[in-house]
Motif scaffolding. Structure first.
Motif, PDB file in Angstrom:
ATOM      1  N   VAL A 297      11.594 -13.331  -2.595  1.00 35.49           N
ATOM      2  CA  VAL A 297      11.554 -11.879  -2.662  1.00 35.49           C
ATOM      3  C   VAL A 297      11.476 -11.380  -1.228  1.00 35.49           C
ATOM      4  O   VAL A 297      10.621 -11.824  -0.459  1.00 35.49           O
ATOM      5  CB  VAL A 297      10.346 -11.359  -3.465  1.00 35.49           C
ATOM      6  CG1 VAL A 297      10.356  -9.840  -3.504  1.00 35.49           C
ATOM      7  CG2 VAL A 297      10.354 -11.922  -4.872  1.00 35.49           C
ATOM      8  N   PHE A 298      12.366 -10.460  -0.865  1.00 40.58           N
ATOM      9  CA  PHE A 298      12.416  -9.949   0.501  1.00 40.58           C
ATOM     10  C   PHE A 298      11.805  -8.551   0.553  1.00 40.58           C
ATOM     11  O   PHE A 298      12.295  -7.631  -0.104  1.00 40.58           O
ATOM     12  CB  PHE A 298      13.866  -9.907   0.998  1.00 40.58           C
ATOM     13  CG  PHE A 298      14.534 -11.257   1.022  1.00 40.58           C
ATOM     14  CD1 PHE A 298      14.400 -12.090   2.129  1.00 40.58           C
ATOM     15  CD2 PHE A 298      15.275 -11.703  -0.071  1.00 40.58           C
ATOM     16  CE1 PHE A 298      15.013 -13.343   2.150  1.00 40.58           C
ATOM     17  CE2 PHE A 298      15.889 -12.947  -0.055  1.00 40.58           C
ATOM     18  CZ  PHE A 298      15.752 -13.770   1.056  1.00 40.58           C
ATOM     19  N   LEU A 299      10.713  -8.415   1.313  1.00 40.00           N
ATOM     20  CA  LEU A 299      10.095  -7.113   1.538  1.00 40.00           C
ATOM     21  C   LEU A 299      10.618  -6.582   2.862  1.00 40.00           C
ATOM     22  O   LEU A 299      10.323  -7.144   3.920  1.00 40.00           O
ATOM     23  CB  LEU A 299       8.572  -7.238   1.579  1.00 40.00           C
ATOM     24  CG  LEU A 299       7.875  -7.794   0.335  1.00 40.00           C
ATOM     25  CD1 LEU A 299       6.360  -7.699   0.496  1.00 40.00           C
ATOM     26  CD2 LEU A 299       8.320  -7.065  -0.926  1.00 40.00           C
ATOM     27  N   VAL A 300      11.399  -5.512   2.816  1.00 34.34           N
ATOM     28  CA  VAL A 300      12.109  -5.033   3.993  1.00 34.34           C
ATOM     29  C   VAL A 300      11.425  -3.792   4.559  1.00 34.34           C
ATOM     30  O   VAL A 300      11.271  -2.779   3.874  1.00 34.34           O
ATOM     31  CB  VAL A 300      13.580  -4.722   3.664  1.00 34.34           C
ATOM     32  CG1 VAL A 300      14.342  -4.353   4.941  1.00 34.34           C
ATOM     33  CG2 VAL A 300      14.241  -5.930   3.001  1.00 34.34           C
TER      34      VAL A 300
ATOM     35  N   ASN B 180       3.793  -6.753  -7.788  1.00 36.06           N
ATOM     36  CA  ASN B 180       3.414  -6.644  -9.198  1.00 36.06           C
ATOM     37  C   ASN B 180       4.492  -5.913  -9.997  1.00 36.06           C
ATOM     38  O   ASN B 180       4.788  -6.276 -11.144  1.00 36.06           O
ATOM     39  CB  ASN B 180       2.072  -5.930  -9.330  1.00 36.06           C
ATOM     40  CG  ASN B 180       0.918  -6.799  -8.842  1.00 36.06           C
ATOM     41  OD1 ASN B 180       1.024  -8.028  -8.790  1.00 36.06           O
ATOM     42  ND2 ASN B 180      -0.191  -6.172  -8.474  1.00 36.06           N
ATOM     43  N   LYS B 181       5.064  -4.884  -9.403  1.00 31.04           N
ATOM     44  CA  LYS B 181       6.153  -4.160 -10.074  1.00 31.04           C
ATOM     45  C   LYS B 181       7.360  -5.081 -10.246  1.00 31.04           C
ATOM     46  O   LYS B 181       7.999  -5.107 -11.307  1.00 31.04           O
ATOM     47  CB  LYS B 181       6.541  -2.922  -9.270  1.00 31.04           C
ATOM     48  CG  LYS B 181       7.620  -2.054  -9.914  1.00 31.04           C
ATOM     49  CD  LYS B 181       7.839  -0.791  -9.088  1.00 31.04           C
ATOM     50  CE  LYS B 181       8.842   0.141  -9.774  1.00 31.04           C
ATOM     51  NZ  LYS B 181      10.190  -0.440  -9.877  1.00 31.04           N
ATOM     52  N   TYR B 182       7.648  -5.848  -9.212  1.00 33.51           N
ATOM     53  CA  TYR B 182       8.777  -6.783  -9.276  1.00 33.51           C
ATOM     54  C   TYR B 182       8.543  -7.838 -10.353  1.00 33.51           C
ATOM     55  O   TYR B 182       9.452  -8.174 -11.122  1.00 33.51           O
ATOM     56  CB  TYR B 182       8.973  -7.446  -7.911  1.00 33.51           C
ATOM     57  CG  TYR B 182      10.167  -8.360  -7.822  1.00 33.51           C
ATOM     58  CD1 TYR B 182      11.431  -7.858  -7.530  1.00 33.51           C
ATOM     59  CD2 TYR B 182      10.036  -9.733  -8.048  1.00 33.51           C
ATOM     60  CE1 TYR B 182      12.536  -8.695  -7.450  1.00 33.51           C
ATOM     61  CE2 TYR B 182      11.132 -10.579  -7.973  1.00 33.51           C
ATOM     62  CZ  TYR B 182      12.375 -10.052  -7.673  1.00 33.51           C
ATOM     63  OH  TYR B 182      13.474 -10.880  -7.603  1.00 33.51           O
ATOM     64  N   LYS B 183       7.330  -8.346 -10.414  1.00 29.99           N
ATOM     65  CA  LYS B 183       7.004  -9.358 -11.434  1.00 29.99           C
ATOM     66  C   LYS B 183       7.133  -8.792 -12.847  1.00 29.99           C
ATOM     67  O   LYS B 183       7.586  -9.479 -13.761  1.00 29.99           O
ATOM     68  CB  LYS B 183       5.582  -9.874 -11.210  1.00 29.99           C
ATOM     69  CG  LYS B 183       5.439 -10.866 -10.060  1.00 29.99           C
ATOM     70  CD  LYS B 183       4.009 -11.383  -9.983  1.00 29.99           C
ATOM     71  CE  LYS B 183       3.874 -12.463  -8.925  1.00 29.99           C
ATOM     72  NZ  LYS B 183       2.497 -13.015  -8.852  1.00 29.99           N
ATOM     73  N   SER B 184       6.726  -7.549 -13.014  1.00 27.30           N
ATOM     74  CA  SER B 184       6.791  -6.943 -14.349  1.00 27.30           C
ATOM     75  C   SER B 184       8.224  -6.786 -14.829  1.00 27.30           C
ATOM     76  O   SER B 184       8.482  -6.732 -16.040  1.00 27.30           O
ATOM     77  CB  SER B 184       6.095  -5.578 -14.339  1.00 27.30           C
ATOM     78  OG  SER B 184       6.841  -4.637 -13.580  1.00 27.30           O
ATOM     79  N   GLU B 185       9.161  -6.726 -13.878  1.00 22.69           N
ATOM     80  CA  GLU B 185      10.575  -6.562 -14.222  1.00 22.69           C
ATOM     81  C   GLU B 185      11.305  -7.894 -14.249  1.00 22.69           C
ATOM     82  O   GLU B 185      12.486  -7.967 -14.604  1.00 22.69           O
ATOM     83  CB  GLU B 185      11.240  -5.618 -13.219  1.00 22.69           C
ATOM     84  CG  GLU B 185      10.651  -4.206 -13.246  1.00 22.69           C
ATOM     85  CD  GLU B 185      11.116  -3.352 -12.083  1.00 22.69           C
ATOM     86  OE1 GLU B 185      11.785  -3.905 -11.174  1.00 22.69           O
ATOM     87  OE2 GLU B 185      10.830  -2.147 -12.082  1.00 22.69           O
TER      88      GLU B 185
END
Length: 309
Positions: free
Chosen positions: A213-216, A156-161
């Motif tokens: 999107v890569f979640l590491v 959600n934070k990534y989408k907002s940016e």
């Protein structure tokens, strides 16, 4: 929950008597006892492989109700308060090659109480019962909720940016280094995945899917965290803080696809995710003792549909 099958029935059975053996022995069943060692990924291999062996040989797989794996998943086998009365008298069989399917270790007398010791790290022991294993390796609800919260908060934070209306392909990435760099493990033949491998894996997914999107994720090892901070960066990369290992595995399993480096933790996260998996194929130094634990093509350990780089 009870799952019934034509040739074999697996049930939850909780006995609270101190004389478990006398109760169970009336059924004239034969018993298979686990020997859990290592971390969560090791336990999952041991359980899944023994489950497959028990199904093949029409045996009853016994677990202690307090075994760690029971606190994470709801497993469909016979659970006792204590298996000591039965399993302490078991006939012990030791595996020879931890990462290779070995049909010879299955040639034991099913009429005996058997304890099969080893890591049993081959999907071939349980592939016939894959659907049953997947139904069992469902995380407890609290773990699922915590994992989903981690994913949602970061996405959600990534989408907002970025463009909130895009559909993002979420790729879970597990990087493990720390304990593999210990002198004893290096001497045995353990390799760690270099940054060049991780970059190739990122590129593969960027070319295959749009809007990745890569979640590491990485281990709690402080050196791993430092290495991750220094080396793995990019506008489509989100580094996840360390959480409980079961929560991290659950979060990885909820991603669309997976990139793994070394270790059974990442292996199981990828298997549970069941998307496209890219793995580091040079996990063992050639001609090392560790390399001898694997089959020649390593495909007893890595499923053939996974992509090795």
């Amino acid at each position: 929950m009870i799952y019934g099958f034509a040739a074999f029935t697996v049930t939850f059975v909780f006995f609270h008597s101190t004389n478990n053996f006398s109760i169970l022995n009336k059924t004239n069943e034969s018993y298979l006892c686990p020997y859990f060692e290592g971390g969560l990924g090791n336990h999952m291999f041991i359980y899944a492989s023994l489950y497959g062996i028990a199904r093949d040989k029409h045996m009853t797989l016994l677990l202690n109700s307090h075994d760690e794996i029971n606190t994470i998943f709801q497993l469909n086998v016979t659970k006792l308060r204590s298996t000591k009365n039965i399993c302490s008298k078991s006939f012990i069989i030791q595996e020879r090659l931890p990462c290779t399917y070995d049909s010879e270790i299955l040639n034991f007398d099913r009429k005996k109480v058997v304890k099969l010791k080893g890591f049993l790290q081959s999907w071939k022991y349980f592939i016939k019962y894959e659907d049953e294993i997947r139904k069992q390796f469902v995380f407890e609800r609290l773990i699922q909720d915590q994992a989903q919260e981690i994913i949602d908060s970061h996405i959600n934070k990534y989408k907002s940016e970025n463009d909130s209306h895009r559909h993002f392909t979420i790729v879970g990435v597990h990087i493990r280094r720390g304990d593999y760099l210990r002198p004893d493990n290096k001497e045995l033949g353990y390799n760690v995945a270099p940054m060049s491998y991780i970059e190739k894996a990122f590129t593969l997914f960027r070319n295959k899917f749009t809007h990745c999107v890569f979640l590491v994720f990485t281990s709690p090892n402080k050196n791993d965290k430092k290495w991750l901070k220094k080396n793995v960066n990019g506008p489509d990369i989100i580094k996840i803080g360390t959480n409980k290992r079961d929560v991290d595995m659950c979060a990885l399993s909820q991603c669309n696809h997976t990139i793994i480096t070394v270790g059974t933790f990442g292996w199981w996260a990828a298997w549970l995710s069941n998307g496209t998996t890219v793995y580091y194929k040079n996990v063992a130094v050639q001609n090392s003792k560790l390399r001898q634990y694997f089959s020649e093509d390593m495909l007893d350990f890595f499923p053939s549909q996974w992509i090795g780089l």
